[in-house]
Design an enzyme around this catalytic site. Structure first.
Site, PDB file in Angstrom:
ATOM      1  N   ARG A   1       0.890  -1.178   0.000  1.00  0.00           N
ATOM      2  CA  ARG A   1       0.000   0.000   0.000  1.00  0.00           C
ATOM      3  C   ARG A   1       0.915   1.211   0.000  1.00  0.00           C
ATOM      4  O   ARG A   1       1.567   1.519   1.002  1.00  0.00           O
ATOM      5  CB  ARG A   1      -0.926  -0.003   1.220  1.00  0.00           C
ATOM      6  CG  ARG A   1      -1.702   1.294   1.358  1.00  0.00           C
ATOM      7  CD  ARG A   1      -2.901   1.202   2.272  1.00  0.00           C
ATOM      8  NE  ARG A   1      -3.988   0.482   1.622  1.00  0.00           N
ATOM      9  CZ  ARG A   1      -5.250   0.491   2.042  1.00  0.00           C
ATOM     10  NH1 ARG A   1      -5.581   1.150   3.138  1.00  0.00           N
ATOM     11  NH2 ARG A   1      -6.172  -0.181   1.394  1.00  0.00           N
TER      12      ARG A   1
ATOM     13  N   HIS B   1      -6.931   1.115  -7.078  1.00  0.00           N
ATOM     14  CA  HIS B   1      -7.189   0.177  -5.981  1.00  0.00           C
ATOM     15  C   HIS B   1      -7.818  -1.090  -6.574  1.00  0.00           C
ATOM     16  O   HIS B   1      -8.996  -1.377  -6.381  1.00  0.00           O
ATOM     17  CB  HIS B   1      -8.132   0.837  -4.974  1.00  0.00           C
ATOM     18  CG  HIS B   1      -8.144   0.174  -3.625  1.00  0.00           C
ATOM     19  ND1 HIS B   1      -7.380  -0.933  -3.316  1.00  0.00           N
ATOM     20  CD2 HIS B   1      -8.842   0.475  -2.497  1.00  0.00           C
ATOM     21  CE1 HIS B   1      -7.607  -1.284  -2.055  1.00  0.00           C
ATOM     22  NE2 HIS B   1      -8.490  -0.444  -1.532  1.00  0.00           N
TER      23      HIS B   1
ATOM     24  N   GLN C   1      -9.731  -3.874  -4.451  1.00  0.00           N
ATOM     25  CA  GLN C   1     -11.053  -3.450  -3.993  1.00  0.00           C
ATOM     26  C   GLN C   1     -12.102  -3.666  -5.078  1.00  0.00           C
ATOM     27  O   GLN C   1     -13.188  -4.208  -4.832  1.00  0.00           O
ATOM     28  CB  GLN C   1     -11.020  -1.969  -3.612  1.00  0.00           C
ATOM     29  CG  GLN C   1     -12.370  -1.414  -3.199  1.00  0.00           C
ATOM     30  CD  GLN C   1     -12.886  -2.052  -1.926  1.00  0.00           C
ATOM     31  OE1 GLN C   1     -12.202  -2.029  -0.924  1.00  0.00           O
ATOM     32  NE2 GLN C   1     -14.084  -2.625  -1.950  1.00  0.00           N
TER      33      GLN C   1
ATOM     34  N   ASP D   1     -17.393   6.930  -2.741  1.00  0.00           N
ATOM     35  CA  ASP D   1     -16.252   6.763  -1.829  1.00  0.00           C
ATOM     36  C   ASP D   1     -16.097   8.074  -1.065  1.00  0.00           C
ATOM     37  O   ASP D   1     -16.686   9.102  -1.435  1.00  0.00           O
ATOM     38  CB  ASP D   1     -14.980   6.425  -2.640  1.00  0.00           C
ATOM     39  CG  ASP D   1     -13.838   5.909  -1.762  1.00  0.00           C
ATOM     40  OD1 ASP D   1     -14.042   5.756  -0.534  1.00  0.00           O
ATOM     41  OD2 ASP D   1     -12.743   5.677  -2.295  1.00  0.00           O
TER      42      ASP D   1
ATOM     43  N   CYS E   1     -16.421   1.275  -0.628  1.00  0.00           N
ATOM     44  CA  CYS E   1     -15.276   0.437  -0.225  1.00  0.00           C
ATOM     45  C   CYS E   1     -14.961   0.570   1.257  1.00  0.00           C
ATOM     46  O   CYS E   1     -14.274  -0.286   1.811  1.00  0.00           O
ATOM     47  CB  CYS E   1     -14.061   0.765  -1.080  1.00  0.00           C
ATOM     48  SG  CYS E   1     -13.393   2.408  -0.796  1.00  0.00           S
TER      49      CYS E   1
ATOM     50  N   ARG F   1     -13.458  -8.898   0.256  1.00  0.00           N
ATOM     51  CA  ARG F   1     -12.022  -8.607   0.134  1.00  0.00           C
ATOM     52  C   ARG F   1     -11.209  -9.866   0.463  1.00  0.00           C
ATOM     53  O   ARG F   1     -10.209 -10.155  -0.171  1.00  0.00           O
ATOM     54  CB  ARG F   1     -11.615  -7.462   1.079  1.00  0.00           C
ATOM     55  CG  ARG F   1     -12.213  -6.092   0.757  1.00  0.00           C
ATOM     56  CD  ARG F   1     -11.727  -5.530  -0.564  1.00  0.00           C
ATOM     57  NE  ARG F   1     -10.283  -5.448  -0.663  1.00  0.00           N
ATOM     58  CZ  ARG F   1      -9.532  -4.474  -0.143  1.00  0.00           C
ATOM     59  NH1 ARG F   1     -10.111  -3.466   0.483  1.00  0.00           N
ATOM     60  NH2 ARG F   1      -8.215  -4.473  -0.284  1.00  0.00           N
TER      61      ARG F   1
HETATM   62  N1   CP Z   1     -11.328  -0.283   1.382  1.00  0.00           N
HETATM   63  C1   CP Z   1     -10.098  -0.413   1.923  1.00  0.00           C
HETATM   64  O1   CP Z   1      -9.077  -0.551   1.232  1.00  0.00           O
HETATM   65  O2   CP Z   1     -10.114  -0.433   3.283  1.00  0.00           O
HETATM   66  P1   CP Z   1      -8.830  -0.240   4.220  1.00  0.00           P
HETATM   67  O3   CP Z   1      -8.275   1.143   3.954  1.00  0.00           O
HETATM   68  O4   CP Z   1      -9.366  -0.373   5.625  1.00  0.00           O
HETATM   69  O5   CP Z   1      -7.840  -1.293   3.889  1.00  0.00           O
END
Ligand code: CP
Length: 318
Positions: free
Chosen positions: A119, A146, A149, A237, A276, A304
């Site tokens: 990440r 992403h 997701q 989002d 998400c 997920r």
């Molecule tokens: N949607 C998502 O990626 O959640 P987190 O930031 O909690 O990993």
């Protein structure tokens, strides 16, 4: 010279949906459906391990430059359920946070583990990690995209409504990293995507051009009603993502794009609402919608886990 004993080439990075073929994307979704069925049989706890332990000798380093709940837990539990091992590494606690280069980090981690989930603050850092790693690298969110997701979102849609092909998906709000992965997904899964975004926060011309070049049914409007009308799914989002500094300005500009009851009533009567998470209730979505009958956010979050397992197996060629 690198001599990482556990290299099994060719491996596959999972960096963006735009890098997948339609066949690969479909394979990952269908595998996730099977893995979910096996893992959610009556009597199985969350600590369940698939009986064939497909990743029994595999390990995953999970590198986070930003906070996470869903991504962290789903990847760690995925490795457990597949019989492998996961290690969480917070960028600030690593030498990475003190200036060690991504290139050096990639090569060092490649000697310890079998895959890297990253990440990253910047998409270029992800690409740098993938360039120098000799093991698969997975995009667990960057400022650009992403993909994990959105694969979970497609899985969730199909669980509720069958094939996503030809269905109308509406995006209302910030044309952010999740929206970009939805643009990629619209081409891979042959669905219609209508994005309602203010001009200040629209997806880049480059991404929209990519959609046109790939003959996608992807359109951009500034009218959320146009997007929501007869949609099979409405997605939004948060308006202020991790790293955004202009909070007040963003909220003011994005307010007309709130997903509320009157917007959802324009959609198909059985439409789904997805987010998400984490959500800012009362900003991008009202309680009425996120807690209402159209919302599938808890399935989306759980998925997920199931899609992560399928992505990991795909990276290892399993
Ligand atoms: N949607 C998502 O990626 O959640 P987190 O930031 O909690 O990993």
């Amino acid at each position: 010279m690198m001599n990482h004993y556990n290299i099994k080439k060719p491996f596959r990075h999972f960096l963006d949906l735009a890098a997948l073929t339609k066949e690969e994307a479909r394979e990952i979704i269908e595998k996730a459906k099977k893995l979910k069925t096996a893992a959610t049989e009556e009597g199985h706890g969350k600590g369940f391990i698939h009986k064939d332990r497909p990743l029994t000798d595999k390990s995953l380093a999970m590198v986070f430059e930003k906070p996470s709940t869903r991504t962290r837990v789903s990847f760690e539990m995925s490795m457990h359920q597949l019989g492998g091992t996961a290690i969480v590494l917070n960028g600030h606690d690593m030498q990475l946070g003190r200036g060690e280069t991504i290139a050096d980090t990639a090569q060092v981690l490649s000697g310890f583990v079998d895959a890297i989930m990253f990440r990253a603050d910047n998409h270029d850092s992800l690409l740098e990690m993938a360039k120098y790693a000799t093991i698969p690298v997975i995009n667990a969110l960057t400022d650009f995209s992403h993909p994990c997701q959105v694969m979970a979102d497609v899985l969730t849609f199909e669980e509720h409504h069958g094939s996503i092909k030809g269905k109308k998906i509406a995006w209302s709000g910030d044309g952010n990293n999740v929206a970009v992965s939805w643009i990629h997904a619209a081409i891979l899964f042959d669905c219609e995507l209508v994005l309602a975004c203010p001009k200040e926060f629209s997806p880049s011309n480059e991404v929209m051009q990519w959609a046109r070049d790939n003959k996608g049914k992807v359109t951009l409007t500034q009218d959320p009603k146009e997007a929501a009308r007869d949609a099979d799914c409405i997605i939004t989002d948060t308006w202020v993502s991790m790293g955004d500094k202009d909070e007040e300005k963003r909220i003011a500009i994005l307010s007309p794009y709130q997903v509320n009851g009157s917007l959802v009533r324009l959609s198909h009567k059985d439409s789904l609402f997805m987010h998400c998470l984490p959500a800012h209730r009362g900003e991008e979505v009202t309680d009425e919608v996120i807690d209402g009958p159209h919302s599938v956010i808890w399935d989306e979050a759980e998925n997920r886990l199931h899609i992560q397992k399928s992505i990991l197996m795909w990276c290892f060629g399993k």
